[in-house]
Design a protein around this motif. Structure first.
Motif, PDB file in Angstrom:
ATOM      1  N   ASP A  49     -12.613  -2.608 -46.543  1.00 53.76           N
ATOM      2  CA  ASP A  49     -12.841  -1.329 -46.566  1.00 53.76           C
ATOM      3  C   ASP A  49     -14.526  -1.302 -46.006  1.00 53.76           C
ATOM      4  O   ASP A  49     -15.141  -2.480 -46.210  1.00 53.76           O
ATOM      5  N   ARG A  50     -14.769  -0.154 -45.668  1.00 52.13           N
ATOM      6  CA  ARG A  50     -16.149  -0.052 -45.261  1.00 52.13           C
ATOM      7  C   ARG A  50     -17.297   0.684 -46.081  1.00 52.13           C
ATOM      8  O   ARG A  50     -16.843   1.773 -46.597  1.00 52.13           O
TER       9      ARG A  50
ATOM     10  N   GLY B 179     -20.697  -4.287 -53.408  1.00 53.61           N
ATOM     11  CA  GLY B 179     -19.692  -3.962 -52.403  1.00 53.61           C
ATOM     12  C   GLY B 179     -19.463  -5.007 -51.366  1.00 53.61           C
ATOM     13  O   GLY B 179     -18.300  -5.493 -51.363  1.00 53.61           O
ATOM     14  N   ALA B 180     -20.444  -5.679 -51.058  1.00 53.62           N
ATOM     15  CA  ALA B 180     -20.436  -6.521 -49.989  1.00 53.62           C
ATOM     16  C   ALA B 180     -19.556  -7.889 -50.701  1.00 53.62           C
ATOM     17  O   ALA B 180     -18.744  -8.626 -49.942  1.00 53.62           O
ATOM     18  N   VAL B 181     -19.931  -8.469 -51.958  1.00 56.72           N
ATOM     19  CA  VAL B 181     -19.297  -9.280 -52.590  1.00 56.72           C
ATOM     20  C   VAL B 181     -18.092  -9.008 -52.995  1.00 56.72           C
ATOM     21  O   VAL B 181     -17.159 -10.041 -53.449  1.00 56.72           O
ATOM     22  N   SER B 182     -17.565  -7.989 -53.020  1.00 58.85           N
ATOM     23  CA  SER B 182     -16.133  -7.590 -53.319  1.00 58.85           C
ATOM     24  C   SER B 182     -15.408  -7.412 -52.248  1.00 58.85           C
ATOM     25  O   SER B 182     -14.230  -6.592 -52.323  1.00 58.85           O
ATOM     26  N   GLY B 183     -15.885  -7.706 -50.930  1.00 62.01           N
ATOM     27  CA  GLY B 183     -15.074  -7.893 -49.752  1.00 62.01           C
ATOM     28  C   GLY B 183     -15.138  -6.502 -48.963  1.00 62.01           C
ATOM     29  O   GLY B 183     -14.314  -6.708 -48.011  1.00 62.01           O
ATOM     30  N   SER B 184     -16.051  -5.743 -49.387  1.00 62.87           N
ATOM     31  CA  SER B 184     -16.124  -4.494 -48.253  1.00 62.87           C
ATOM     32  C   SER B 184     -17.191  -5.007 -47.322  1.00 62.87           C
ATOM     33  O   SER B 184     -17.705  -5.891 -47.226  1.00 62.87           O
TER      34      SER B 184
ATOM     35  N   PHE C 217     -34.681  -5.463 -56.383  1.00 66.62           N
ATOM     36  CA  PHE C 217     -33.785  -4.899 -55.372  1.00 66.62           C
ATOM     37  C   PHE C 217     -33.999  -5.828 -54.127  1.00 66.62           C
ATOM     38  O   PHE C 217     -32.844  -5.974 -53.277  1.00 66.62           O
ATOM     39  N   MET C 218     -34.913  -6.340 -53.744  1.00 68.37           N
ATOM     40  CA  MET C 218     -35.371  -7.152 -52.550  1.00 68.37           C
ATOM     41  C   MET C 218     -34.097  -8.398 -52.674  1.00 68.37           C
ATOM     42  O   MET C 218     -33.531  -8.627 -51.641  1.00 68.37           O
ATOM     43  N   GLU C 219     -34.184  -8.855 -53.663  1.00 69.08           N
ATOM     44  CA  GLU C 219     -33.362 -10.315 -54.032  1.00 69.08           C
ATOM     45  C   GLU C 219     -31.927  -9.960 -53.857  1.00 69.08           C
ATOM     46  O   GLU C 219     -31.268 -10.450 -53.227  1.00 69.08           O
ATOM     47  N   LEU C 220     -31.497  -8.517 -54.448  1.00 74.93           N
ATOM     48  CA  LEU C 220     -30.035  -8.223 -54.397  1.00 74.93           C
ATOM     49  C   LEU C 220     -29.679  -7.835 -52.874  1.00 74.93           C
ATOM     50  O   LEU C 220     -28.676  -8.138 -52.367  1.00 74.93           O
ATOM     51  N   PHE C 221     -30.697  -7.290 -52.238  1.00 72.52           N
ATOM     52  CA  PHE C 221     -30.209  -6.988 -50.803  1.00 72.52           C
ATOM     53  C   PHE C 221     -30.168  -8.351 -49.980  1.00 72.52           C
ATOM     54  O   PHE C 221     -29.223  -8.582 -49.115  1.00 72.52           O
TER      55      PHE C 221
ATOM     56  N   ASP D 228     -22.116 -11.094 -46.523  1.00 73.39           N
ATOM     57  CA  ASP D 228     -22.075 -10.868 -45.230  1.00 73.39           C
ATOM     58  C   ASP D 228     -22.621  -9.444 -44.878  1.00 73.39           C
ATOM     59  O   ASP D 228     -22.137  -8.678 -43.837  1.00 73.39           O
ATOM     60  N   ALA D 229     -23.129  -8.973 -45.737  1.00 73.69           N
ATOM     61  CA  ALA D 229     -23.702  -7.293 -45.306  1.00 73.69           C
ATOM     62  C   ALA D 229     -24.716  -7.217 -44.165  1.00 73.69           C
ATOM     63  O   ALA D 229     -25.262  -8.242 -43.848  1.00 73.69           O
TER      64      ALA D 229
END
Lengths: 130, 76
Positions: free
Chosen positions: A4-5, A28-33, A73-77, A85-86
């Motif tokens: 999903d997006r 979101g990104a590491v959970s497949g979105s 937050f920068m590390e998380l982005f 793959d965000a």
């Protein structure tokens, strides 16, 4: 796993908002979105490579985030891109107004994206705004 | 030969422990077990959700002296 997006628009320069945006994008990104982040307004300047400016806390929670060693937050982005793959795009208007080039932004930030393209991307899934 | 790797993510907050686990999962082999240590209850709740959603195998989860231990097996 269903793909999903998730589209995340980030305009705030406050630490709390940037933190929450980074949490949604990374988890979101590491959970497949498929995660797309669009950086504009007061958020963009923190993504300039050599910027040492810290995002100011809006309230008590923002101060606590730092005191209690919450992930930056920068590390998380960065992890959203590296592990999930965000795609993180700077708003092309904000890039022009701020007068920065893509190579002056953090290495995990992609090429500038226009609002039309972001809105088209965002029409297919969840949209979050911080 | 599979092994169990310890990932110490104590004293940080959600989603820090999850991200540390994922970083280690990327480097692990299929069949390896990873045991993540977290002092953050949010992460103790959220990490099993992630394991379930992404489709790895949850081995066990327990709390000992204020530290949550979550053991996951990499399945893909």
């Amino acid at each position: 796993m269903a793909s999903d997006r998730i589209s995340v628009m980030v305009t705030s320069g406050n630490r709390e908002q940037l933190q929450m945006a980074a949490m949604v994008a990374s988890v979101g990104a590491v959970s497949g979105s498929d995660v797309t982040v669009f950086l504009s307004m007061n958020a963009l300047k923190f993504f300039v490579k050599d910027s040492s400016e810290k995002a100011p806390a809006e309230g008590e929670m923002g101060a606590l985030l730092e005191d209690k060693n919450a992930p930056d937050f920068m590390e998380l982005f960065g992890q959203a891109v590296e592990y999930g793959d965000a795609k993180i795009f700077p708003c092309s208007m904000a890039v022009d107004i701020l007068g920065v080039k893509q190579d002056e932004l953090k290495s995990f930030v992609s090429e500038p994206l226009g609002l039309t393209a972001f809105l088209s991307d965002a029409s297919e899934g969840q949209v979050w705004h911080f | 030969m599979s092994e169990r790797k310890l990932v110490d993510a104590k004293n940080t907050f959600c989603p820090g422990p999850l991200m540390e686990l994922i970083g280690q999962m990327k480097m692990a082999e299929i069949g390896d077990e990873l045991e993540i240590l977290s002092t953050d209850q949010g992460s103790a709740n959220d990490i099993p959700e992630w394991i379930n959603k992404v489709g790895h195998e949850m081995v066990e989860s327990f709390e000992k002296e204020g530290v949550w231990h979550i053991v996951v097996k990499k399945t893909k």
